[in-house]
Write an enzyme that holds these catalytic residues in place. Structure first.
Site, PDB file in Angstrom:
ATOM      1  N   ARG A 135       0.839  -1.211   0.000  1.00  0.00           N
ATOM      2  CA  ARG A 135       0.000   0.000   0.000  1.00  0.00           C
ATOM      3  C   ARG A 135       0.873   1.260   0.000  1.00  0.00           C
ATOM      4  NH1 ARG A 135      -0.487   4.685   2.693  1.00  0.00           N
ATOM      5  NH2 ARG A 135      -0.101   3.594   4.651  1.00  0.00           N
ATOM      6  N   ASP A 136       1.481   1.574   1.131  1.00  0.00           N
ATOM      7  CA  ASP A 136       2.303   2.791   1.220  1.00  0.00           C
ATOM      8  C   ASP A 136       3.427   2.724   0.188  1.00  0.00           C
ATOM      9  OD1 ASP A 136       3.835   5.020   2.144  1.00  0.00           O
ATOM     10  OD2 ASP A 136       3.130   4.709   4.183  1.00  0.00           O
TER      11      ASP A 136
ATOM     12  N   HIS B  53       5.011   4.346  12.715  1.00  0.00           N
ATOM     13  CA  HIS B  53       5.026   4.273  11.251  1.00  0.00           C
ATOM     14  C   HIS B  53       5.970   5.383  10.788  1.00  0.00           C
ATOM     15  CE1 HIS B  53       2.735   3.907   7.275  1.00  0.00           C
ATOM     16  NE2 HIS B  53       3.359   5.076   7.127  1.00  0.00           N
TER      17      HIS B  53
ATOM     18  N   HIS C  22       8.683   7.122   8.337  1.00  0.00           N
ATOM     19  CA  HIS C  22       9.376   7.236   7.044  1.00  0.00           C
ATOM     20  C   HIS C  22      10.826   7.618   7.327  1.00  0.00           C
ATOM     21  CE1 HIS C  22       5.977   6.827   4.116  1.00  0.00           C
ATOM     22  NE2 HIS C  22       5.319   6.917   5.254  1.00  0.00           N
TER      23      HIS C  22
ATOM     24  N   CYS D 201       4.075   9.380   0.338  1.00  0.00           N
ATOM     25  CA  CYS D 201       2.665   9.782   0.218  1.00  0.00           C
ATOM     26  C   CYS D 201       2.574  10.840  -0.872  1.00  0.00           C
ATOM     27  CB  CYS D 201       2.181  10.335   1.557  1.00  0.00           C
ATOM     28  SG  CYS D 201       0.527  11.031   1.471  1.00  0.00           S
TER      29      CYS D 201
ATOM     30  N   ASN E  40       9.206   4.362   3.571  1.00  0.00           N
ATOM     31  CA  ASN E  40       9.102   3.892   4.956  1.00  0.00           C
ATOM     32  C   ASN E  40      10.434   3.290   5.387  1.00  0.00           C
ATOM     33  OD1 ASN E  40       6.223   3.468   3.685  1.00  0.00           O
ATOM     34  ND2 ASN E  40       5.924   3.557   5.886  1.00  0.00           N
TER      35      ASN E  40
HETATM   36  P1  HMG Z   1     -13.218  14.200  -1.079  1.00  0.00           P
HETATM   37  O1  HMG Z   1     -12.090  14.729  -1.901  1.00  0.00           O
HETATM   38  O2  HMG Z   1     -13.529  14.959   0.179  1.00  0.00           O
HETATM   39  O3  HMG Z   1     -14.529  14.232  -1.935  1.00  0.00           O
HETATM   40  O4  HMG Z   1     -12.850  12.698  -0.742  1.00  0.00           O
HETATM   41  P2  HMG Z   1     -15.706  13.214  -2.162  1.00  0.00           P
HETATM   42  O5  HMG Z   1     -16.001  12.400  -0.959  1.00  0.00           O
HETATM   43  O6  HMG Z   1     -16.798  14.022  -2.726  1.00  0.00           O
HETATM   44  O7  HMG Z   1     -15.114  12.276  -3.312  1.00  0.00           O
HETATM   45  C1  HMG Z   1     -14.395  12.792  -4.423  1.00  0.00           C
HETATM   46  C2  HMG Z   1     -14.321  11.714  -5.479  1.00  0.00           C
HETATM   47  O8  HMG Z   1     -13.683  10.573  -4.919  1.00  0.00           O
HETATM   48  C3  HMG Z   1     -15.675  11.237  -5.975  1.00  0.00           C
HETATM   49  O9  HMG Z   1     -15.519  10.818  -7.318  1.00  0.00           O
HETATM   50  C4  HMG Z   1     -15.936  10.019  -5.137  1.00  0.00           C
HETATM   51  O10 HMG Z   1     -16.792   9.084  -5.747  1.00  0.00           O
HETATM   52  C5  HMG Z   1     -14.561   9.454  -4.993  1.00  0.00           C
HETATM   53  P3  HMG Z   1     -15.953  11.778  -8.553  1.00  0.00           P
HETATM   54  O11 HMG Z   1     -17.376  12.138  -8.305  1.00  0.00           O
HETATM   55  O12 HMG Z   1     -15.021  12.957  -8.486  1.00  0.00           O
HETATM   56  O13 HMG Z   1     -15.737  10.897  -9.741  1.00  0.00           O
HETATM   57  N1  HMG Z   1     -14.420   8.668  -3.755  1.00  0.00           N
HETATM   58  C6  HMG Z   1     -14.057   7.375  -3.712  1.00  0.00           C
HETATM   59  N2  HMG Z   1     -13.746   6.492  -4.661  1.00  0.00           N
HETATM   60  C7  HMG Z   1     -13.423   5.248  -4.260  1.00  0.00           C
HETATM   61  N3  HMG Z   1     -13.404   4.856  -2.974  1.00  0.00           N
HETATM   62  C8  HMG Z   1     -13.706   5.719  -1.992  1.00  0.00           C
HETATM   63  C9  HMG Z   1     -14.061   7.031  -2.352  1.00  0.00           C
HETATM   64  N4  HMG Z   1     -14.410   8.124  -1.640  1.00  0.00           N
HETATM   65  C10 HMG Z   1     -14.632   9.092  -2.506  1.00  0.00           C
HETATM   66  N5  HMG Z   1     -13.686   5.314  -0.719  1.00  0.00           N
HETATM   67  C11 HMG Z   1     -11.154  11.244   0.162  1.00  0.00           C
HETATM   68  C12 HMG Z   1     -12.178  12.345   0.422  1.00  0.00           C
HETATM   69  C13 HMG Z   1     -10.430  10.997   1.444  1.00  0.00           C
HETATM   70  C14 HMG Z   1     -11.895   9.993  -0.283  1.00  0.00           C
HETATM   71  C15 HMG Z   1     -10.169  11.674  -0.939  1.00  0.00           C
HETATM   72  O14 HMG Z   1      -9.657  12.939  -0.627  1.00  0.00           O
HETATM   73  C16 HMG Z   1      -9.042  10.701  -1.135  1.00  0.00           C
HETATM   74  O15 HMG Z   1      -9.213   9.593  -1.605  1.00  0.00           O
HETATM   75  N6  HMG Z   1      -7.770  11.135  -0.825  1.00  0.00           N
HETATM   76  C17 HMG Z   1      -6.596  10.292  -1.004  1.00  0.00           C
HETATM   77  C18 HMG Z   1      -5.925  10.123   0.320  1.00  0.00           C
HETATM   78  C19 HMG Z   1      -4.825   9.081   0.244  1.00  0.00           C
HETATM   79  O16 HMG Z   1      -5.045   7.944  -0.135  1.00  0.00           O
HETATM   80  N7  HMG Z   1      -3.580   9.479   0.654  1.00  0.00           N
HETATM   81  C20 HMG Z   1      -2.484   8.566   0.754  1.00  0.00           C
HETATM   82  C21 HMG Z   1      -2.640   7.622   1.906  1.00  0.00           C
HETATM   83  S1  HMG Z   1      -2.381   8.378   3.516  1.00  0.00           S
HETATM   84  C22 HMG Z   1      -0.688   8.148   3.830  1.00  0.00           C
HETATM   85  O17 HMG Z   1       0.028   7.725   2.983  1.00  0.00           O
HETATM   86  C23 HMG Z   1      -0.169   8.405   5.224  1.00  0.00           C
HETATM   87  C24 HMG Z   1       0.049   7.120   6.019  1.00  0.00           C
HETATM   88  O18 HMG Z   1       0.939   6.254   5.336  1.00  0.00           O
HETATM   89  C25 HMG Z   1       0.615   7.430   7.407  1.00  0.00           C
HETATM   90  C26 HMG Z   1       1.854   8.329   7.362  1.00  0.00           C
HETATM   91  O19 HMG Z   1       2.821   8.028   6.661  1.00  0.00           O
HETATM   92  O20 HMG Z   1       1.801   9.344   8.069  1.00  0.00           O
HETATM   93  C27 HMG Z   1      -1.264   6.357   6.212  1.00  0.00           C
HETATM   94 MG    MG Z   2       3.095   6.366   5.359  1.00  0.00          MG
END
Ligand code: HMG
Ligand code: MG
Length: 303
Positions: A15-16, A206, A208, A239, A248
């Site tokens: 995933r990450d 977690h 990086h 990310c 990571n």
């Molecule tokens: P939003 O931007 O607030 O808006 O979504 P929305 O809810 O209206 O959805 C926007 C669009 O996304 C719509 O599609 C939805 O259908 C779709 P459109 O109408 O534009 O075609 N959508 C989805 N599609 C599939 N599955 C879903 C889903 N939800 C909405 N579940 C949201 C909020 C959080 C969903 C969005 O902003 C998003 O997906 N962001 C990506 C965040 C992400 O994945 N970041 C990387 C992971 S986090 C990380 O890496 C940190 C971590 O490793 C820890 C660390 O290192 O600190 C975990």
């Molecule tokens: Mg991470």
């Protein structure tokens, strides 16, 4: 302060590790997950049910879980930012998922498009729904030792969000040093603040490794009794919403250190290194794991 005798490794490579890399095929992801299972990893974060427009590399997560042949003793997890995500996880038959928030307002906005307070409101029904289906929930808190947009984040700000995540029902908190700027000194301060609010058996780290401090920071966390460590094979990761962040901490490096300390992980280092070489070769990169590279060099010398 006492070291744990065993550690649960959460392997976040699929995933990450892959969310910020050039896209790979489902077959490659399945093979990577299989090699990680073979190496003895018992918790594998395999995908993310997030917007495919925001993170195209994870767009195949539903299909991936349909095709994944699962082992009974392995826990497969995925990110679930909202109700749609947790519904996908239920359909996929997962037993553990993760919501992901942040201790930084700016990062929260960039990553999940809402404030910290709004994210907690959004996560509450997600956690509730997961619980109804007996799904365990991790709560990531990002930017615990710095934010790519607003800089310093105080340990007290982190502990406050962690406490809120537990209040909405998360089983465990994973402290994310998203941009890898933490140091052992800062990790001490973080642990002191967070463990004031959260029992150590509900805490994971977690980290990086952008500034090369992740292993040292993990050693500090271990001294506080933390026994859940997130890491990614080969040191993959990053990310898309954390510019400049490196991968990571490498699982190989963590296992090498823990083995020598007599801390049980159940992971076979040689097999793990092979999983790392597989995915690095596909991505046409070198592992950032020093342990992995040293093992490969030694093998090549013997051949
Ligand atoms: P939003 O931007 O607030 O808006 O979504 P929305 O809810 O209206 O959805 C926007 C669009 O996304 C719509 O599609 C939805 O259908 C779709 P459109 O109408 O534009 O075609 N959508 C989805 N599609 C599939 N599955 C879903 C889903 N939800 C909405 N579940 C949201 C909020 C959080 C969903 C969005 O902003 C998003 O997906 N962001 C990506 C965040 C992400 O994945 N970041 C990387 C992971 S986090 C990380 O890496 C940190 C971590 O490793 C820890 C660390 O290192 O600190 C975990
Ligand atoms: Mg991470």
């Amino acid at each position: 302060m006492s070291l744990p005798t065993a550690v649960r490794i959460i392997e976040v490579g699929p995933r990450d590790g892959l969310q910020n890399a050039p896209p790979v095929s489902i077959e490659t992801k399945l093979k990577l997950i299989h090699l990680l299972e073979e190496a003895g990893l018992k918790t594998i974060e395999a995908g993310a049910f997030v917007s495919p427009k925001r993170v195209p590399q994870m767009a195949d997560s539903i299909v991936l879980f349909q095709q994944l042949e699962r082992k009974m003793d392995v826990c497969y997890t995925a990110l679930t930012p909202n109700l749609q995500g947790v519904e996908d996880a239920i359909q996929a038959g997962l037993t553990e998922v993760a919501v992901f928030g942040a201790a930084s307002e700016s990062f929260s906005q960039k990553n999940i498009n809402c404030s910290i307070a709004q994210s907690l409101e959004r996560f509450a029904p997600v956690v509730e729904k997961a619980k109804k289906h007996e799904i365990r929930v991790r709560g990531y808190v990002s930017c615990v030792m710095g934010c790519p947009y607003q800089g310093e984040i105080l340990p007290e700000e982190v502990s406050h969000v962690c406490e809120q995540m537990l209040l909405i029902g998360c089983d465990e908190i994973s402290l994310g040093d998203t941009i890898g700027t933490g140091t052992p000194g800062r990790t001490h301060q973080l642990m002191d603040a967070v463990l004031n609010k959260i029992p150590v058996d509900r805490l994971g780290v977690h980290f990086h490794d952008t500034f090369g401090q992740a292993l040292a920071n993990i050693y500090v966390a271990l001294q506080y009794g933390v026994s859940t460590i997130d890491s990614a094979v080969s040191g993959l990761g990053g990310c898309p919403y954390a510019p400049g962040a490196a991968g990571n901490v490498a699982t190989e490096d963590v296992i090498y250190m823990l083995q020598d300390m007599g801390i049980e992980t159940g992971v076979h280092l040689g097999k793990l290194a092979k999983a790392g070489w597989f995915i690095s070769d596909v991505l046409n990169t070198q592992p950032t794991s020093k342990v992995s590279n040293a093992m490969r060099a030694k093998l090549e010398k013997q051949e």
